[in-house]
Write an enzyme that holds these catalytic residues in place. Structure first.
Site, PDB file in Angstrom:
ATOM      1  N   CYS A 150     -15.238  14.410 -20.753  1.00 60.49           N
ATOM      2  CA  CYS A 150     -15.770  14.075 -19.427  1.00 60.49           C
ATOM      3  C   CYS A 150     -14.687  13.938 -18.359  1.00 60.49           C
ATOM      4  O   CYS A 150     -13.805  13.082 -18.468  1.00 60.49           O
ATOM      5  CB  CYS A 150     -16.563  12.771 -19.512  1.00 60.49           C
ATOM      6  SG  CYS A 150     -17.215  12.229 -17.918  1.00 60.49           S
TER       7      CYS A 150
ATOM      8  N   TRP B 222     -24.698   9.520 -25.963  1.00 63.83           N
ATOM      9  CA  TRP B 222     -23.343   9.398 -26.503  1.00 63.83           C
ATOM     10  C   TRP B 222     -23.344   8.453 -27.699  1.00 63.83           C
ATOM     11  O   TRP B 222     -23.926   7.378 -27.645  1.00 63.83           O
ATOM     12  CB  TRP B 222     -22.386   8.841 -25.446  1.00 63.83           C
ATOM     13  CG  TRP B 222     -22.205   9.706 -24.230  1.00 63.83           C
ATOM     14  CD1 TRP B 222     -22.628   9.454 -22.958  1.00 63.83           C
ATOM     15  CD2 TRP B 222     -21.512  10.965 -24.174  1.00 63.83           C
ATOM     16  NE1 TRP B 222     -22.254  10.469 -22.113  1.00 63.83           N
ATOM     17  CE2 TRP B 222     -21.566  11.415 -22.829  1.00 63.83           C
ATOM     18  CE3 TRP B 222     -20.853  11.756 -25.116  1.00 63.83           C
ATOM     19  CZ2 TRP B 222     -20.999  12.614 -22.415  1.00 63.83           C
ATOM     20  CZ3 TRP B 222     -20.291  12.953 -24.711  1.00 63.83           C
ATOM     21  CH2 TRP B 222     -20.355  13.372 -23.367  1.00 63.83           C
TER      22      TRP B 222
ATOM     23  N   ARG C 108     -29.839   8.892 -18.241  1.00 66.48           N
ATOM     24  CA  ARG C 108     -28.797   9.129 -19.224  1.00 66.48           C
ATOM     25  C   ARG C 108     -27.786   7.984 -19.182  1.00 66.48           C
ATOM     26  O   ARG C 108     -27.450   7.494 -18.104  1.00 66.48           O
ATOM     27  CB  ARG C 108     -28.051  10.446 -18.922  1.00 66.48           C
ATOM     28  CG  ARG C 108     -28.828  11.703 -19.239  1.00 66.48           C
ATOM     29  CD  ARG C 108     -27.964  12.947 -19.099  1.00 66.48           C
ATOM     30  NE  ARG C 108     -27.580  13.235 -17.723  1.00 66.48           N
ATOM     31  CZ  ARG C 108     -26.356  13.103 -17.235  1.00 66.48           C
ATOM     32  NH1 ARG C 108     -25.385  12.645 -17.998  1.00 66.48           N
ATOM     33  NH2 ARG C 108     -26.088  13.419 -15.978  1.00 66.48           N
TER      34      ARG C 108
ATOM     35  N   THR D 123     -24.293   7.208 -19.111  1.00 67.03           N
ATOM     36  CA  THR D 123     -23.153   8.066 -18.791  1.00 67.03           C
ATOM     37  C   THR D 123     -21.816   7.382 -19.062  1.00 67.03           C
ATOM     38  O   THR D 123     -21.707   6.166 -19.142  1.00 67.03           O
ATOM     39  CB  THR D 123     -23.200   8.474 -17.310  1.00 67.03           C
ATOM     40  OG1 THR D 123     -23.226   7.287 -16.493  1.00 67.03           O
ATOM     41  CG2 THR D 123     -24.442   9.306 -17.005  1.00 67.03           C
ATOM     42  N   VAL D 124     -20.791   8.221 -19.190  1.00 74.39           N
ATOM     43  CA  VAL D 124     -19.400   7.767 -19.200  1.00 74.39           C
ATOM     44  C   VAL D 124     -18.760   8.272 -17.907  1.00 74.39           C
ATOM     45  O   VAL D 124     -19.156   9.321 -17.390  1.00 74.39           O
ATOM     46  CB  VAL D 124     -18.639   8.317 -20.429  1.00 74.39           C
ATOM     47  CG1 VAL D 124     -19.103   7.643 -21.691  1.00 74.39           C
ATOM     48  CG2 VAL D 124     -18.765   9.841 -20.559  1.00 74.39           C
TER      49      VAL D 124
ATOM     50  N   TYR E 229     -20.253  22.274 -12.158  1.00 70.86           N
ATOM     51  CA  TYR E 229     -21.533  21.949 -12.799  1.00 70.86           C
ATOM     52  C   TYR E 229     -22.702  22.613 -12.074  1.00 70.86           C
ATOM     53  O   TYR E 229     -23.701  22.989 -12.693  1.00 70.86           O
ATOM     54  CB  TYR E 229     -21.721  20.434 -12.846  1.00 70.86           C
ATOM     55  CG  TYR E 229     -20.834  19.758 -13.861  1.00 70.86           C
ATOM     56  CD1 TYR E 229     -21.249  19.572 -15.174  1.00 70.86           C
ATOM     57  CD2 TYR E 229     -19.565  19.308 -13.501  1.00 70.86           C
ATOM     58  CE1 TYR E 229     -20.422  18.959 -16.109  1.00 70.86           C
ATOM     59  CE2 TYR E 229     -18.735  18.699 -14.431  1.00 70.86           C
ATOM     60  CZ  TYR E 229     -19.168  18.536 -15.734  1.00 70.86           C
ATOM     61  OH  TYR E 229     -18.347  17.938 -16.652  1.00 70.86           O
TER      62      TYR E 229
END
Length: 327
Positions: free
Chosen positions: A54, A87, A119, A121-122, A185
């Site tokens: 990421c 994750w 989601r 997220t990180v 993206y």
């Protein structure tokens, strides 16, 4: 008990309805500081959760190391392959984060909000005592590390966010995010030809502008590394390994740019940049996660990354000044 995250399709939730990719918003944006309602700055209180794939998480790892915050903020790393359940801590013994005791990152999000349905997220900053996410604002997290966390930085930590440049840094960062960082993206997750081509054209127009900008200056804002350089670097580090092929951002590779490629190597060879870059995790994450780059499971052998260690030869652009400006 672990409650798996629901499978979330970017094509149904993160779209503008015309084939363009629209990234989900962050839900935990409370800043760090000593003001009312702010998150207190305390050594050992928080755990930064990252994934080697990421770029948003990679930013925080770079800044944490450059500023010497390793002893103040611990790090947990999820498997670079995002699963349909989100994750997971597949790199740890028994698949469980040793500090938080959880197997799925989504559990920390639901500890903060039982009704959380996005989601997980990180990067995510988790309060170790409560096990709850307190901040996932990748847009501003590095800025908090650079400012609010100054009392816990190393004595010789550089100033990555100098006050006299903050307006210019914020303006460039905003442009970088929409055009380059998230631009790749927009290419990779577009679901219409029109949206893909618009994103592709905008991305490479942006990279061309950066190539020109870096022709006569060592770093984006002059002689010293700033927060903007961190943000551009994480995209460049993934470009040839993932975005060029996996996201169809294929007009040319990073190594085909004269100044951008030398600039990226210059940064890679500085403390905190190359040491936090994991090319294998990047490839494994982008090509081994279902739904990220199409067919999953086959990890590319290339590209050759040995060139990242070749001399950049850009020191003369800053008159031989050190890359980091001390605070």
């Amino acid at each position: 008990m672990t409650t798996p995250a629901p499978a979330i399709s970017e094509t149904t939730r993160e779209t503008d309805g015309r084939g363009g990719f629209t990234r989900q918003s962050n839900s935990f944006e409370t800043p760090f500081g000593d003001g009312p309602g702010e998150l207190p700055v305390e050594a050992g209180r928080y755990r930064l959760i990252v994934a080697g794939i990421c770029p948003w998480a990679h930013r925080q790892l770079i800044v944490r190391e450059v500023l010497g915050l390793q002893d103040a903020i611990s790090v947990g790393t999820v498997d670079p392959r995002r699963t349909p359940d989100g994750w997971v801590f597949g790199l740890d013994p028994d698949g469980r984060d040793p500090a938080l005791g959880i197997t799925h990152l989504i559990d920390a999000y639901r500890a903060a909000d039982p009704d959380y349905d996005k989601r997980g997220t990180v990067p995510a900053v988790v309060d170790v005592a409560t096990g709850a996410v307190v901040n996932n604002d990748y847009h501003r997290l590095s800025n908090w590390f650079e400012t609010a966390w100054k009392p816990l930085q190393a004595p010789d930590a550089p100033d990555l966010y100098p006050e006299q440049l903050r307006g210019a840094i914020d303006e460039l960062n905003e442009w970088l995010f929409h055009t380059v960082n998230n631009g790749v993206y927009k290419c990779g997750f577009a679901t219409s030809q029109e949206a893909y081509e618009a994103a592709y054209d905008a991305l490479f127009a942006g990279l061309d502008a950066l190539e020109e900008r870096l022709a006569d200056r060592r770093f984006l804002h002059g002689d010293h590394v700033t927060d903007s350089d961190v943000r551009l670097f994480v995209t460049l580090a993934r470009f040839d390994a993932a975005y060029y092929g996996g996201f169809k951002a294929n007009r040319q590779r990073l190594v085909d740019f004269t100044h951008l490629w030398a600039y990226a190597r210059d940064l890679y060879q500085l403390p905190g940049f190359g040491s936090t870059t994991d090319f294998e995790a990047i490839k494994t994450g982008y090509f081994g996660s279902p739904g990220v780059t199409g067919e999953a499971g086959i990890i590319p052998k290339g590209p050759d990354t040995s060139g990242w260690s070749e001399p950049a030869g850009r020191e003369d652009l800053s008159g031989g000044k050190p890359a980091f400006q001390r605070a």
